[in-house]
Design a protein around this motif. Structure first.
Motif, PDB file in Angstrom:
ATOM      1  N   LEU A   7       6.947   8.780  -4.882  1.00  0.00           N
ATOM      2  CA  LEU A   7       5.893   8.755  -3.872  1.00  0.00           C
ATOM      3  C   LEU A   7       4.865   7.670  -4.147  1.00  0.00           C
ATOM      4  O   LEU A   7       4.286   7.094  -3.231  1.00  0.00           O
ATOM      5  CB  LEU A   7       5.182  10.109  -3.800  1.00  0.00           C
ATOM      6  CG  LEU A   7       5.961  11.249  -3.170  1.00  0.00           C
ATOM      7  CD1 LEU A   7       5.174  12.549  -3.298  1.00  0.00           C
ATOM      8  CD2 LEU A   7       6.255  10.966  -1.717  1.00  0.00           C
ATOM      9  N   PHE A   8       4.598   7.389  -5.427  1.00  0.00           N
ATOM     10  CA  PHE A   8       3.570   6.427  -5.793  1.00  0.00           C
ATOM     11  C   PHE A   8       4.163   5.146  -6.358  1.00  0.00           C
ATOM     12  O   PHE A   8       3.485   4.384  -7.030  1.00  0.00           O
ATOM     13  CB  PHE A   8       2.594   7.049  -6.797  1.00  0.00           C
ATOM     14  CG  PHE A   8       1.816   8.181  -6.199  1.00  0.00           C
ATOM     15  CD1 PHE A   8       0.771   7.927  -5.331  1.00  0.00           C
ATOM     16  CD2 PHE A   8       2.152   9.498  -6.462  1.00  0.00           C
ATOM     17  CE1 PHE A   8       0.064   8.964  -4.759  1.00  0.00           C
ATOM     18  CE2 PHE A   8       1.442  10.542  -5.899  1.00  0.00           C
ATOM     19  CZ  PHE A   8       0.393  10.282  -5.044  1.00  0.00           C
ATOM     20  N   ASN A   9       5.394   4.882  -6.084  1.00  0.00           N
ATOM     21  CA  ASN A   9       6.054   3.679  -6.562  1.00  0.00           C
ATOM     22  C   ASN A   9       5.425   2.471  -5.873  1.00  0.00           C
ATOM     23  O   ASN A   9       5.466   2.348  -4.653  1.00  0.00           O
ATOM     24  CB  ASN A   9       7.553   3.762  -6.264  1.00  0.00           C
ATOM     25  CG  ASN A   9       8.302   2.557  -6.788  1.00  0.00           C
ATOM     26  OD1 ASN A   9       7.703   1.625  -7.316  1.00  0.00           O
ATOM     27  ND2 ASN A   9       9.605   2.586  -6.647  1.00  0.00           N
ATOM     28  N   THR A  10       4.851   1.583  -6.661  1.00  0.00           N
ATOM     29  CA  THR A  10       4.181   0.408  -6.089  1.00  0.00           C
ATOM     30  C   THR A  10       5.152  -0.722  -5.786  1.00  0.00           C
ATOM     31  O   THR A  10       4.759  -1.749  -5.276  1.00  0.00           O
ATOM     32  CB  THR A  10       3.098  -0.109  -7.050  1.00  0.00           C
ATOM     33  OG1 THR A  10       3.721  -0.442  -8.299  1.00  0.00           O
ATOM     34  CG2 THR A  10       2.015   0.929  -7.252  1.00  0.00           C
ATOM     35  N   GLU A  11       6.423  -0.531  -6.087  1.00  0.00           N
ATOM     36  CA  GLU A  11       7.407  -1.583  -5.842  1.00  0.00           C
ATOM     37  C   GLU A  11       8.162  -1.373  -4.537  1.00  0.00           C
ATOM     38  O   GLU A  11       9.196  -1.976  -4.311  1.00  0.00           O
ATOM     39  CB  GLU A  11       8.377  -1.657  -7.024  1.00  0.00           C
ATOM     40  CG  GLU A  11       7.684  -2.083  -8.304  1.00  0.00           C
ATOM     41  CD  GLU A  11       8.645  -2.176  -9.463  1.00  0.00           C
ATOM     42  OE1 GLU A  11       9.845  -2.383  -9.233  1.00  0.00           O
ATOM     43  OE2 GLU A  11       8.188  -2.037 -10.598  1.00  0.00           O
ATOM     44  N   ALA A  55      -1.480 -13.025  -0.173  1.00  0.00           N
ATOM     45  CA  ALA A  55      -0.337 -13.051   0.748  1.00  0.00           C
ATOM     46  C   ALA A  55       0.674 -11.950   0.466  1.00  0.00           C
ATOM     47  O   ALA A  55       1.361 -11.487   1.377  1.00  0.00           O
ATOM     48  CB  ALA A  55       0.343 -14.414   0.696  1.00  0.00           C
ATOM     49  N   ASP A  56       0.786 -11.526  -0.775  1.00  0.00           N
ATOM     50  CA  ASP A  56       1.754 -10.487  -1.115  1.00  0.00           C
ATOM     51  C   ASP A  56       1.300  -9.097  -0.674  1.00  0.00           C
ATOM     52  O   ASP A  56       2.124  -8.210  -0.511  1.00  0.00           O
ATOM     53  CB  ASP A  56       2.007 -10.468  -2.627  1.00  0.00           C
ATOM     54  CG  ASP A  56       2.730 -11.723  -3.095  1.00  0.00           C
ATOM     55  OD1 ASP A  56       3.487 -12.306  -2.295  1.00  0.00           O
ATOM     56  OD2 ASP A  56       2.509 -12.123  -4.252  1.00  0.00           O
ATOM     57  N   LYS A  57       0.001  -8.909  -0.501  1.00  0.00           N
ATOM     58  CA  LYS A  57      -0.500  -7.579  -0.162  1.00  0.00           C
ATOM     59  C   LYS A  57      -1.054  -7.478   1.252  1.00  0.00           C
ATOM     60  O   LYS A  57      -0.766  -6.536   1.974  1.00  0.00           O
ATOM     61  CB  LYS A  57      -1.568  -7.158  -1.167  1.00  0.00           C
ATOM     62  CG  LYS A  57      -1.022  -6.956  -2.561  1.00  0.00           C
ATOM     63  CD  LYS A  57      -2.085  -6.477  -3.495  1.00  0.00           C
ATOM     64  CE  LYS A  57      -1.509  -6.311  -4.902  1.00  0.00           C
ATOM     65  NZ  LYS A  57      -2.524  -5.954  -5.858  1.00  0.00           N
ATOM     66  N   HIS A  58      -1.898  -8.421   1.634  1.00  0.00           N
ATOM     67  CA  HIS A  58      -2.605  -8.275   2.909  1.00  0.00           C
ATOM     68  C   HIS A  58      -2.403  -9.444   3.864  1.00  0.00           C
ATOM     69  O   HIS A  58      -2.356  -9.249   5.064  1.00  0.00           O
ATOM     70  CB  HIS A  58      -4.095  -8.056   2.664  1.00  0.00           C
ATOM     71  CG  HIS A  58      -4.381  -6.927   1.740  1.00  0.00           C
ATOM     72  ND1 HIS A  58      -4.154  -5.614   2.078  1.00  0.00           N
ATOM     73  CD2 HIS A  58      -4.832  -6.905   0.463  1.00  0.00           C
ATOM     74  CE1 HIS A  58      -4.466  -4.831   1.050  1.00  0.00           C
ATOM     75  NE2 HIS A  58      -4.874  -5.589   0.065  1.00  0.00           N
ATOM     76  N   ALA A  59      -2.391 -10.649   3.354  1.00  0.00           N
ATOM     77  CA  ALA A  59      -2.124 -11.870   4.133  1.00  0.00           C
ATOM     78  C   ALA A  59      -3.052 -12.077   5.332  1.00  0.00           C
ATOM     79  O   ALA A  59      -2.610 -12.451   6.410  1.00  0.00           O
ATOM     80  CB  ALA A  59      -0.667 -11.913   4.568  1.00  0.00           C
ATOM     81  N   TYR A  60      -4.328 -11.838   5.141  1.00  0.00           N
ATOM     82  CA  TYR A  60      -5.298 -12.128   6.195  1.00  0.00           C
ATOM     83  C   TYR A  60      -5.612 -13.622   6.210  1.00  0.00           C
ATOM     84  O   TYR A  60      -5.642 -14.271   5.165  1.00  0.00           O
ATOM     85  CB  TYR A  60      -6.612 -11.378   5.951  1.00  0.00           C
ATOM     86  CG  TYR A  60      -6.670 -10.001   6.537  1.00  0.00           C
ATOM     87  CD1 TYR A  60      -7.403  -9.752   7.686  1.00  0.00           C
ATOM     88  CD2 TYR A  60      -5.996  -8.936   5.940  1.00  0.00           C
ATOM     89  CE1 TYR A  60      -7.481  -8.480   8.223  1.00  0.00           C
ATOM     90  CE2 TYR A  60      -6.066  -7.665   6.478  1.00  0.00           C
ATOM     91  CZ  TYR A  60      -6.812  -7.443   7.619  1.00  0.00           C
ATOM     92  OH  TYR A  60      -6.875  -6.185   8.156  1.00  0.00           O
ATOM     93  N   LYS A  61      -5.880 -14.133   7.386  1.00  0.00           N
ATOM     94  CA  LYS A  61      -6.465 -15.456   7.519  1.00  0.00           C
ATOM     95  C   LYS A  61      -7.968 -15.222   7.443  1.00  0.00           C
ATOM     96  O   LYS A  61      -8.552 -14.590   8.339  1.00  0.00           O
ATOM     97  CB  LYS A  61      -6.062 -16.096   8.847  1.00  0.00           C
ATOM     98  CG  LYS A  61      -6.579 -17.498   9.011  1.00  0.00           C
ATOM     99  CD  LYS A  61      -6.039 -18.127  10.281  1.00  0.00           C
ATOM    100  CE  LYS A  61      -6.508 -19.564  10.405  1.00  0.00           C
ATOM    101  NZ  LYS A  61      -6.013 -20.167  11.662  1.00  0.00           N
TER     102      LYS A  61
END
Length: 145
Positions: A7-11, A55-61
Motif C-alpha cells: 500500500l505504501f510502496n513508493t516505487e 519532473a519525476d514527481k509533479h512536473a509543474y511549469k
C-alpha cells in the motif's frame, strides 16, 4: 487483501493525470518598502517552486515572482491568461501582505505589492482583480493558496 508494504510502496508507477500541463504561479514578497517586511514568504514560494518543478514527481511549469512590485504581479496575471489552456490545471500561491479596507458596501481586500503604501489604494491590487483573472481562465481545475 494487500499488505501494508504494498500500500505504501513508493516505487509504484506514477498516475496518469488528465492534464495537458500543470502551471504554478507563485508570488513571495519579503522586502516591503513601506510596510513591515516579512522573513519567509520568498523562501516558502521558492521551496514550493523547487518541489513542483521536480519532473519525476509533479512536473509543474513554475512561474516564480519574488519581491514583486505591482507591475510584476500584473505581468503574472497576464502570463496566466496567456499560458493556461482548457485542459491544464493551475496553482496560484501568494505569500505576502494583504489588507482589507472599508468601502461603501463591504470591506474590500487587497494584495500588497513590494512598493505599496497601505494608505494608497492605487499602489495596491484589488482582490477583485485577482478574482477576475482566475475566473477568466479556461481551465476547470485550480487551487488558490
Amino acid at each position: 487483501m494487500p499488505d501494508l508494504h504494498s500500500l505504501f510502496n513508493t516505487e509504484r508507477k506514477p498516475l496518469k493525470l488528465p492534464f495537458v500541463q500543470s502551471h504554478a504561479f507563485l508570488i513571495g514578497i519579503d522586502a516591503y518598502e513601506h510596510v513591515s517586511p516579512l522573513r519567509s514568504a520568498v523562501k516558502d514560494a521558492t521551496d514550493i517552486a523547487e518541489i513542483l518543478e521536480d519532473a519525476d514527481k509533479h512536473a509543474y511549469k513554475v512561474h516564480l515572482f519574488t519581491n514583486a512590485d505591482k507591475t510584476a504581479i500584473e505581468e503574472c496575471f497576464a502570463l496566466m491568461q496567456q499560458e493556461v489552456k482548457a485542459d491544464d490545471r493551475v496553482l496560484f500561491y501568494f505569500a505576502g501582505h494583504g489588507i482589507a479596507m472599508d468601502s461603501e458596501v463591504d470591506p474590500e481586500g487587497y494584495l500588497v505589492p513590494v512598493a505599496a503604501k497601505a494608505d494608497d489604494k492605487e499602489s495596491l491590487i484589488k482582490m477583485d482583480r485577482l478574482q477576475t483573472v482566475l475566473t477568466s481562465l479556461p481551465c476547470r481545475r485550480g487551487l488558490l493558496v
